[in-house]
Design a protein around this motif. Structure first.
Motif, PDB file in Angstrom:
ATOM      1  N   LEU A  99       0.815  -1.210   0.000  1.00 44.60           N
ATOM      2  CA  LEU A  99       0.000   0.000   0.000  1.00 44.60           C
ATOM      3  C   LEU A  99       0.852   1.264   0.000  1.00 44.60           C
ATOM      4  CD1 LEU A  99      -2.771  -0.973   2.582  1.00 44.60           C
ATOM      5  CD2 LEU A  99      -3.014  -0.811   0.105  1.00 44.60           C
ATOM      6  N   THR A 100       1.906   1.262   0.785  1.00 44.17           N
ATOM      7  CA  THR A 100       2.669   2.495   0.975  1.00 44.17           C
ATOM      8  C   THR A 100       3.748   2.715  -0.078  1.00 44.17           C
ATOM      9  OG1 THR A 100       4.148   1.363   2.546  1.00 44.17           O
ATOM     10  CG2 THR A 100       2.248   2.531   3.451  1.00 44.17           C
ATOM     11  N   ASP A 101       4.130   1.662  -0.823  1.00 44.30           N
ATOM     12  CA  ASP A 101       5.147   1.909  -1.847  1.00 44.30           C
ATOM     13  C   ASP A 101       4.602   2.711  -3.024  1.00 44.30           C
ATOM     14  OD1 ASP A 101       3.676   0.126  -3.364  1.00 44.30           O
ATOM     15  OD2 ASP A 101       5.232  -1.409  -3.487  1.00 44.30           O
ATOM     16  N   SER A 102       3.289   2.978  -3.009  1.00 40.98           N
ATOM     17  CA  SER A 102       2.699   3.841  -4.036  1.00 40.98           C
ATOM     18  C   SER A 102       3.232   5.260  -3.940  1.00 40.98           C
ATOM     19  CB  SER A 102       1.168   3.851  -3.910  1.00 40.98           C
ATOM     20  OG  SER A 102       0.761   4.331  -2.640  1.00 40.98           O
ATOM     21  N   SER A 103       3.865   5.601  -2.799  1.00 42.42           N
ATOM     22  CA  SER A 103       4.421   6.950  -2.648  1.00 42.42           C
ATOM     23  C   SER A 103       5.533   7.224  -3.654  1.00 42.42           C
ATOM     24  CB  SER A 103       4.964   7.138  -1.227  1.00 42.42           C
ATOM     25  OG  SER A 103       6.060   6.252  -1.000  1.00 42.42           O
ATOM     26  N   ALA A 104       6.212   6.166  -4.105  1.00 40.08           N
ATOM     27  CA  ALA A 104       7.319   6.335  -5.057  1.00 40.08           C
ATOM     28  C   ALA A 104       6.933   5.910  -6.464  1.00 40.08           C
ATOM     29  CB  ALA A 104       8.524   5.524  -4.591  1.00 40.08           C
ATOM     30  N   SER A 105       5.652   5.643  -6.666  1.00 35.22           N
ATOM     31  CA  SER A 105       5.186   5.157  -7.965  1.00 35.22           C
ATOM     32  C   SER A 105       4.911   6.310  -8.924  1.00 35.22           C
ATOM     33  CB  SER A 105       3.909   4.329  -7.775  1.00 35.22           C
ATOM     34  OG  SER A 105       3.340   3.991  -9.026  1.00 35.22           O
ATOM     35  N   THR A 106       5.018   6.006 -10.210  1.00 32.33           N
ATOM     36  CA  THR A 106       4.658   6.990 -11.238  1.00 32.33           C
ATOM     37  C   THR A 106       3.239   6.752 -11.750  1.00 32.33           C
ATOM     38  OG1 THR A 106       5.659   5.586 -12.947  1.00 32.33           O
ATOM     39  CG2 THR A 106       7.051   7.303 -11.977  1.00 32.33           C
ATOM     40  N   TYR A 151       9.933   5.616   1.030  1.00 25.24           N
ATOM     41  CA  TYR A 151      10.002   5.392   2.474  1.00 25.24           C
ATOM     42  C   TYR A 151      10.515   3.994   2.796  1.00 25.24           C
ATOM     43  CZ  TYR A 151       7.124   9.568   3.076  1.00 25.24           C
ATOM     44  OH  TYR A 151       6.655  10.860   3.063  1.00 25.24           O
ATOM     45  N   ALA A 152      11.216   3.888   3.909  1.00 25.98           N
ATOM     46  CA  ALA A 152      11.619   2.599   4.460  1.00 25.98           C
ATOM     47  C   ALA A 152      10.698   2.285   5.625  1.00 25.98           C
ATOM     48  CB  ALA A 152      13.072   2.643   4.929  1.00 25.98           C
ATOM     49  N   VAL A 173       0.633  -0.299  14.356  1.00 29.61           N
ATOM     50  CA  VAL A 173       1.130   1.044  14.060  1.00 29.61           C
ATOM     51  C   VAL A 173       2.486   0.871  13.384  1.00 29.61           C
ATOM     52  CG1 VAL A 173       1.849   3.264  15.000  1.00 29.61           C
ATOM     53  CG2 VAL A 173       0.021   1.987  16.112  1.00 29.61           C
ATOM     54  N   ALA A 174       2.699   1.584  12.306  1.00 26.83           N
ATOM     55  CA  ALA A 174       3.965   1.474  11.589  1.00 26.83           C
ATOM     56  C   ALA A 174       4.533   2.853  11.296  1.00 26.83           C
ATOM     57  CB  ALA A 174       3.772   0.707  10.281  1.00 26.83           C
ATOM     58  N   ARG A 175       5.840   2.932  11.380  1.00 23.18           N
ATOM     59  CA  ARG A 175       6.541   4.167  11.055  1.00 23.18           C
ATOM     60  C   ARG A 175       7.267   3.999   9.726  1.00 23.18           C
ATOM     61  NH1 ARG A 175      10.435   7.869  14.838  1.00 23.18           N
ATOM     62  NH2 ARG A 175      11.440   9.071  13.188  1.00 23.18           N
ATOM     63  N   LEU A 176       7.155   4.989   8.869  1.00 24.26           N
ATOM     64  CA  LEU A 176       7.843   4.981   7.580  1.00 24.26           C
ATOM     65  C   LEU A 176       8.773   6.180   7.525  1.00 24.26           C
ATOM     66  CD1 LEU A 176       4.524   4.138   6.813  1.00 24.26           C
ATOM     67  CD2 LEU A 176       5.909   3.216   4.942  1.00 24.26           C
ATOM     68  N   ASP A 177      10.055   5.908   7.337  1.00 26.83           N
ATOM     69  CA  ASP A 177      11.059   6.971   7.321  1.00 26.83           C
ATOM     70  C   ASP A 177      11.486   7.274   5.888  1.00 26.83           C
ATOM     71  OD1 ASP A 177      11.198   7.173  10.142  1.00 26.83           O
ATOM     72  OD2 ASP A 177      12.451   5.375  10.202  1.00 26.83           O
ATOM     73  N   ALA A 188      13.228  18.133   2.112  1.00 25.13           N
ATOM     74  CA  ALA A 188      13.035  17.288   3.283  1.00 25.13           C
ATOM     75  C   ALA A 188      11.617  16.736   3.323  1.00 25.13           C
ATOM     76  CB  ALA A 188      13.318  18.076   4.570  1.00 25.13           C
ATOM     77  N   ALA A 189      11.460  15.648   4.056  1.00 26.40           N
ATOM     78  CA  ALA A 189      10.153  15.044   4.272  1.00 26.40           C
ATOM     79  C   ALA A 189      10.142  14.445   5.663  1.00 26.40           C
ATOM     80  CB  ALA A 189       9.866  13.972   3.221  1.00 26.40           C
ATOM     81  N   ASN A 190       8.982  14.461   6.302  1.00 26.42           N
ATOM     82  CA  ASN A 190       8.866  13.920   7.653  1.00 26.42           C
ATOM     83  C   ASN A 190       8.569  12.428   7.618  1.00 26.42           C
ATOM     84  OD1 ASN A 190       9.149  16.504   8.852  1.00 26.42           O
ATOM     85  ND2 ASN A 190       6.983  16.922   8.486  1.00 26.42           N
ATOM     86  N   SER A 191       8.860  11.766   8.736  1.00 30.36           N
ATOM     87  CA  SER A 191       8.446  10.382   8.887  1.00 30.36           C
ATOM     88  C   SER A 191       6.921  10.335   8.933  1.00 30.36           C
ATOM     89  CB  SER A 191       9.026   9.784  10.174  1.00 30.36           C
ATOM     90  OG  SER A 191      10.431   9.671  10.096  1.00 30.36           O
ATOM     91  N   GLU A 192       6.371   9.276   8.416  1.00 29.53           N
ATOM     92  CA  GLU A 192       4.931   9.080   8.405  1.00 29.53           C
ATOM     93  C   GLU A 192       4.568   7.909   9.302  1.00 29.53           C
ATOM     94  OE1 GLU A 192       2.490  10.729   6.927  1.00 29.53           O
ATOM     95  OE2 GLU A 192       3.642  12.141   5.700  1.00 29.53           O
ATOM     96  N   PHE A 193       3.370   7.977   9.899  1.00 35.44           N
ATOM     97  CA  PHE A 193       2.855   6.877  10.695  1.00 35.44           C
ATOM     98  C   PHE A 193       1.503   6.457  10.143  1.00 35.44           C
ATOM     99  CE2 PHE A 193       5.824   8.935  13.517  1.00 35.44           C
ATOM    100  CZ  PHE A 193       6.414   7.885  14.213  1.00 35.44           C
ATOM    101  N   VAL A 194       1.287   5.155  10.070  1.00 34.50           N
ATOM    102  CA  VAL A 194      -0.012   4.643   9.647  1.00 34.50           C
ATOM    103  C   VAL A 194      -0.543   3.704  10.724  1.00 34.50           C
ATOM    104  CG1 VAL A 194       0.384   4.874   7.175  1.00 34.50           C
ATOM    105  CG2 VAL A 194       1.060   2.778   8.330  1.00 34.50           C
ATOM    106  N   VAL A 195      -1.843   3.741  10.909  1.00 33.03           N
ATOM    107  CA  VAL A 195      -2.549   2.891  11.861  1.00 33.03           C
ATOM    108  C   VAL A 195      -3.394   1.920  11.048  1.00 33.03           C
ATOM    109  CG1 VAL A 195      -4.032   2.859  13.896  1.00 33.03           C
ATOM    110  CG2 VAL A 195      -2.704   4.922  13.337  1.00 33.03           C
ATOM    111  N   PHE A 196      -3.369   0.648  11.386  1.00 36.53           N
ATOM    112  CA  PHE A 196      -4.092  -0.312  10.561  1.00 36.53           C
ATOM    113  C   PHE A 196      -4.667  -1.446  11.402  1.00 36.53           C
ATOM    114  CE2 PHE A 196       0.371  -1.258  10.781  1.00 36.53           C
ATOM    115  CZ  PHE A 196       0.477  -2.636  10.895  1.00 36.53           C
ATOM    116  N   THR A 197      -5.739  -2.024  10.894  1.00 29.95           N
ATOM    117  CA  THR A 197      -6.351  -3.213  11.480  1.00 29.95           C
ATOM    118  C   THR A 197      -6.625  -4.184  10.345  1.00 29.95           C
ATOM    119  OG1 THR A 197      -8.619  -2.373  11.237  1.00 29.95           O
ATOM    120  CG2 THR A 197      -7.472  -1.864  13.299  1.00 29.95           C
ATOM    121  N   TYR A 198      -6.470  -5.476  10.628  1.00 31.92           N
ATOM    122  CA  TYR A 198      -6.766  -6.468   9.602  1.00 31.92           C
ATOM    123  C   TYR A 198      -7.095  -7.803  10.248  1.00 31.92           C
ATOM    124  CZ  TYR A 198      -1.916  -8.227  10.199  1.00 31.92           C
ATOM    125  OH  TYR A 198      -0.748  -8.739  10.713  1.00 31.92           O
TER     126      TYR A 198
END
Length: 236
Positions: A99-106, A151-152, A173-177, A188-198
């Motif tokens: 889901l989050t690797d879409s941040s670097a997608s074209t 993000y990593a 809860v996950a942190r993406l740096d 610059a860009a800030n770290s992101e946090f996502v909250v998830f349930t599954y």
């Protein structure tokens, strides 16, 4: 009644881990403060850095020991399959990366939605993950203007929230740096946090998912607390 009791026991196991982690964090901060104050205002920067590194190492060791104890506690709970929990956590981490690797997608938002819809059976055109999270995430990370920030994913905190027969449910809860900032996001860009349930089926296939990008206020709190899992308020 038996199932209710077991659910309460599992929730208590999760609380023990969270409370213990928070206590370790507070203890580390207090110890660091006392160490620096005892040396007075003349303490050198190198001494402060060394103190921070030592405390971070001690905190990491203590958290690893606490996680081991938490796993041992879960093993003692009737009906808990620890091997499955580990597989389910890996599945959740893999899903989050998708889901989050879409941040670097074209790809465009629409193309990303179609891709995820085809990849995961539990997602459809009405899913809030596709209609809410994906557009918001790609906009916030610059991906709607071409390739955004890469993000990593740090090791996410994923805990069992409920076991109901063969259905296991999780909260995390996950942190993406940021490791590479997109061209349209400045320097610059800030770290992101996502909250998830599954939830998962017996073979660790994810059957349902909800995910939110944490609000800016929540991100500040989490970053300042050293990734401690707190009560989160997701953005809409």
């Amino acid at each position: 009644m038996k199932e209710v009791i077991l659910d309460k026991l599992r929730r208590q196991a999760g609380k023990i881990l969270l409370i213990g982690t928070g206590a370790l964090l507070v203890l580390s901060v207090v110890t660091l403060g006392a160490s620096l104050l005892s040396d007075g205002p003349s303490v050198e920067g190198t001494q402060a850095d060394a103190a921070v590194q030592k405390l971070e190492g001690d905190l990491g060791d203590a958290r690893a020991k606490l996680a081991t104890q938490h796993t041992a506690l879960l093993v003692q709970l009737p009906g808990m399959d620890i091997e499955r929990v580990n597989r389910d956590r890996a599945a959740g981490r893999s899903l989050l990366l998708s889901l989050t690797d879409s941040s670097a997608s074209t790809r465009t938002v629409k193309e990303q939605q179609v891709l995820l819809d085809a990849r995961y059976r539990f997602l459809d055109h009405k899913s809030r993950v596709l209609t809410g999270f994906v557009p918001q995430w790609m906009t916030a990370t610059g991906a709607t203007k071409g390739a955004g920030t890469t993000y990593a994913l740090a090791d996410p905190d994923i805990e069992v929230s409920r076991v109901q027969g063969l259905k296991y449910s999780y909260t995390g809860v996950a942190r993406l740096d940021p490791v590479r900032v997109g061209p349209d996001q400045g320097s610059a860009a800030n770290s992101e946090f996502v909250v998830f349930t599954y939830s998962t089926s017996q073979d660790s296939t994810v059957t349902s998912l909800d995910v939110y990008r944490a609000s800016s206020e929540t991100r500040d709190v989490l970053a300042a607390a050293g990734e401690e899992q707190l009560s989160l308020k997701p953005t809409g």
